[in-house]
Design a protein around this motif. Structure first.
Motif, PDB file in Angstrom:
ATOM      1  N   ALA A 118       3.089  16.219 -14.289  1.00 12.32           N
ATOM      2  CA  ALA A 118       1.939  15.929 -13.449  1.00 12.32           C
ATOM      3  C   ALA A 118       2.264  16.295 -12.006  1.00 12.32           C
ATOM      4  N   VAL A 119       1.238  16.268 -11.189  1.00 12.66           N
ATOM      5  CA  VAL A 119       1.443  16.289  -9.749  1.00 12.66           C
ATOM      6  C   VAL A 119       1.557  14.837  -9.298  1.00 12.66           C
ATOM      7  N   TYR A 120       2.618  14.527  -8.603  1.00 13.31           N
ATOM      8  CA  TYR A 120       2.873  13.156  -8.162  1.00 13.31           C
ATOM      9  C   TYR A 120       2.493  13.040  -6.685  1.00 13.31           C
ATOM     10  N   PHE A 121       1.705  12.028  -6.403  1.00 10.34           N
ATOM     11  CA  PHE A 121       1.201  11.782  -5.062  1.00 10.34           C
ATOM     12  C   PHE A 121       1.716  10.453  -4.523  1.00 10.34           C
ATOM     13  N   CYS A 122       1.948  10.436  -3.228  1.00  8.87           N
ATOM     14  CA  CYS A 122       2.308   9.203  -2.549  1.00  8.87           C
ATOM     15  C   CYS A 122       1.107   8.740  -1.733  1.00  8.87           C
ATOM     16  N   LYS A 123       0.878   7.443  -1.714  1.00  9.54           N
ATOM     17  CA  LYS A 123      -0.212   6.876  -0.939  1.00  9.54           C
ATOM     18  C   LYS A 123       0.313   5.788  -0.023  1.00  9.54           C
ATOM     19  N   ALA A 124      -0.187   5.787   1.198  1.00  9.11           N
ATOM     20  CA  ALA A 124       0.105   4.705   2.144  1.00  9.11           C
ATOM     21  C   ALA A 124      -1.225   4.076   2.549  1.00  9.11           C
ATOM     22  N   ILE A 125      -1.236   2.773   2.691  1.00  7.92           N
ATOM     23  CA  ILE A 125      -2.432   2.066   3.113  1.00  7.92           C
ATOM     24  C   ILE A 125      -2.149   1.358   4.423  1.00  7.92           C
ATOM     25  N   ARG A 126      -3.025   1.581   5.387  1.00 12.19           N
ATOM     26  CA  ARG A 126      -2.893   0.957   6.697  1.00 12.19           C
ATOM     27  C   ARG A 126      -4.273   0.490   7.130  1.00 12.19           C
ATOM     28  N   PHE A 127      -4.383  -0.789   7.373  1.00 11.90           N
ATOM     29  CA  PHE A 127      -5.664  -1.391   7.781  1.00 11.90           C
ATOM     30  C   PHE A 127      -6.785  -1.003   6.817  1.00 11.90           C
ATOM     31  N   GLY A 128      -6.480  -1.011   5.544  1.00  6.63           N
ATOM     32  CA  GLY A 128      -7.489  -0.750   4.532  1.00  6.63           C
ATOM     33  C   GLY A 128      -7.809   0.711   4.292  1.00  6.63           C
ATOM     34  N   LEU A 129      -7.202   1.604   5.050  1.00 10.25           N
ATOM     35  CA  LEU A 129      -7.441   3.043   4.867  1.00 10.25           C
ATOM     36  C   LEU A 129      -6.290   3.650   4.072  1.00 10.25           C
ATOM     37  N   SER A 130      -6.636   4.540   3.145  1.00 10.29           N
ATOM     38  CA  SER A 130      -5.632   5.191   2.310  1.00 10.29           C
ATOM     39  C   SER A 130      -5.300   6.574   2.860  1.00 10.29           C
ATOM     40  N   TYR A 131      -4.023   6.870   2.861  1.00 14.20           N
ATOM     41  CA  TYR A 131      -3.530   8.174   3.305  1.00 14.20           C
ATOM     42  C   TYR A 131      -2.708   8.760   2.167  1.00 14.20           C
ATOM     43  N   TRP A 132      -3.068   9.973   1.762  1.00 15.07           N
ATOM     44  CA  TRP A 132      -2.423  10.629   0.637  1.00 15.07           C
ATOM     45  C   TRP A 132      -1.621  11.840   1.097  1.00 15.07           C
ATOM     46  N   GLY A 133      -0.517  12.083   0.398  1.00 17.47           N
ATOM     47  CA  GLY A 133       0.203  13.319   0.592  1.00 17.47           C
ATOM     48  C   GLY A 133      -0.408  14.431  -0.231  1.00 17.47           C
TER      49      GLY A 133
END
Length: 115
Positions: free
Chosen positions: A91-106
């Motif tokens: 698969a393609v593996y993605f990292c996600k970070a959440i800050r103040f309810g907003l998601s940021y994806w690589g």
């Protein structure tokens, strides 16, 4: 703004191991969750492993006992140690970070398990 970058993917034989890394940069204060997801060919993106509140972790049933999520002391870097890899982990593996309810994806990193 938070910038997320994954690394460490590649081609590995069944039964092998890989370690993925994810680093968040930019406005990293108050990032309160980071985790790993994946999207296999023809499938939707699914959770692999994440940190929840505090140091608690959550794993997909399909990877329990084989994958381990960890993080550096700075907590803006997470790792995914993948052991006993199977072809269905491709698969393609993605990292996600959440800050103040907003998601940021690589952008994702490709993992291919094949002989």
């Amino acid at each position: 703004q938070v910038h997320v970058v994954e690394s460490g993917g590649g081609l590995v034989q069944p039964g092998g191991s890989l370690r993925l890394s994810c680093a968040a940069s930019g406005d990293i204060s108050s990032i309160n969750l980071m985790g790993w997801y994946r999207r296999a060919p023809g499938a939707q993106r699914e959770l692999v492993a994440t940190f929840t509140s505090g140091d608690n972790t959550n794993y997909a049933d399909s990877v329990k006992g084989r994958f381990t999520i960890s993080r550096a002391n700075a907590k803006n870097t997470v790792y995914l140690q993948m052991n006993s890899l199977k072809p269905e982990d491709t698969a393609v593996y993605f990292c996600k970070a959440i800050r103040f309810g907003l998601s940021y994806w690589g952008q994702g990193t490709q993992v291919t398990v094949s002989s």
